[in-house]
Enzyme design. Structure first.
Site, short mmCIF file in Angstrom:
data_model
loop_
_atom_site.label_atom_id
_atom_site.label_comp_id
_atom_site.label_asym_id
_atom_site.label_seq_id
_atom_site.Cartn_x
_atom_site.Cartn_y
_atom_site.Cartn_z
N ASN A 47 40.75 37.99 54.21
CA ASN A 47 41.18 38.58 52.93
C ASN A 47 40.66 40.01 52.79
O ASN A 47 41.37 40.90 52.32
CB ASN A 47 40.73 37.72 51.75
N ASN A 50 37.88 37.22 42.22
CA ASN A 50 37.70 36.27 43.32
C ASN A 50 39.06 35.71 43.72
O ASN A 50 39.97 35.64 42.89
CB ASN A 50 36.80 35.12 42.85
N HIS A 97 40.67 32.18 45.18
CA HIS A 97 40.34 30.76 45.35
C HIS A 97 41.56 30.04 45.93
O HIS A 97 42.68 30.22 45.43
CB HIS A 97 39.94 30.16 44.00
C1 GRF Z 1 39.73 31.95 51.70
O1 GRF Z 1 40.49 30.79 51.83
C2 GRF Z 1 39.39 32.19 50.26
O2 GRF Z 1 40.38 31.78 49.38
C3 GRF Z 1 38.16 31.34 50.06
O3 GRF Z 1 37.44 31.46 51.27
C4 GRF Z 1 38.33 31.77 52.33
C5 GRF Z 1 37.84 33.03 52.96
O4 GRF Z 1 38.56 33.38 54.11
N1 GRF Z 1 37.44 31.76 48.88
P1 GRF Z 1 38.44 34.82 54.70
O5 GRF Z 1 36.96 35.08 55.00
O6 GRF Z 1 38.98 35.80 53.72
O7 GRF Z 1 39.25 34.80 55.97
#
Ligand code: GRF
Length: 200
Positions: A17, A110, A112
């Protein structure tokens, strides 16, 4: 040109992300700029990924501090020094204290992996399958002291398919995360700029 809103991303792991936010912020008309990536875990793969993408990235190792207040004070110092106005949590695995959240109120978001308010907490994909939900998804929300309960900014829905296991479902949701997180950050940055325009 209106200055872009200086933004930090907090991670604990792979940083996909984070990477989507950095890529989106390369566009000239994106209203936020990713200036810093911080991880509570020095082993987070996202740290080297951020550096490869040209963004300053540092570990603030949770284990090096005597407790949460000291750790959060170190975070705060770093964020202030970088003149950050928005903080994006992206797979950041620490629950931030109420005073920290209050200090960043309206500027802390955030992502989620569920359709909040459904499935707060961990293991959302496994739980979506166990509950035989027809639909699953992800949510970007403002962070408040109550976990995964702040005002919702953007959501995306995906179907749960009969052949899904948790990893197939997670991959379908993750694709949507990478789409809506930049969208939500851009909108928040735009609205903060509208509230407090820079002096000319
Ligand atoms: C994602 O699924 C996010 O929604 C959750 O943790 C995961 C993180 O993945 N909070 P990344 O590190 O962004 O690949």
């Amino acid at each position: 040109m209106i200055p872009r809103v200086r933004t930090a991303v907090l991670i604990s792991g792979r940083g996909s992300n984070m990477s989507a936010l950095i890529e989106a912020a390369r566009s000239r008309d994106f209203s936020a700029e990713i200036v810093l990536v911080l991880s509570d875990d020095p082993a987070a793969a996202g740290l080297s990924l951020a550096r490869k993408l040209g963004v300053a990235a540092e570990a603030i190792d949770f284990r090096a501090y005597t407790g949460k207040p000291a750790f959060e004070a170190a975070l705060e110092t770093r964020l202030t020094a970088a003149r950050v106005e928005i903080v994006c949590l992206a797979g950041f695995m620490r629950v931030l204290s109420a005073p920290f959240v209050e200090r960043w109120k309206g500027h802390l978001i955030n992502i989620h992996p569920s359709l909040l308010p459904n499935l707060r907490g961990l293991n959302t994909h496994e739980r979506a399958l166990a509950e035989r939900l027809a639909e699953h998804g992800c949510t970007v929300h403002l962070v408040t002291a109550e976990l995964d309960a702040g005002p919702i900014l953007v959501q995306a829905r995906v179907p749960v398919l009969p052949a899904d296991d948790a990893s197939a479902l997670a991959a379908r949701v993750l694709k949507e995360e990478h789409r809506i997180y930049p969208q939500a950050l851009d909108a928040l940055a735009r609205s903060l700029r509208a509230e407090a325009p820079e002096p000319q």
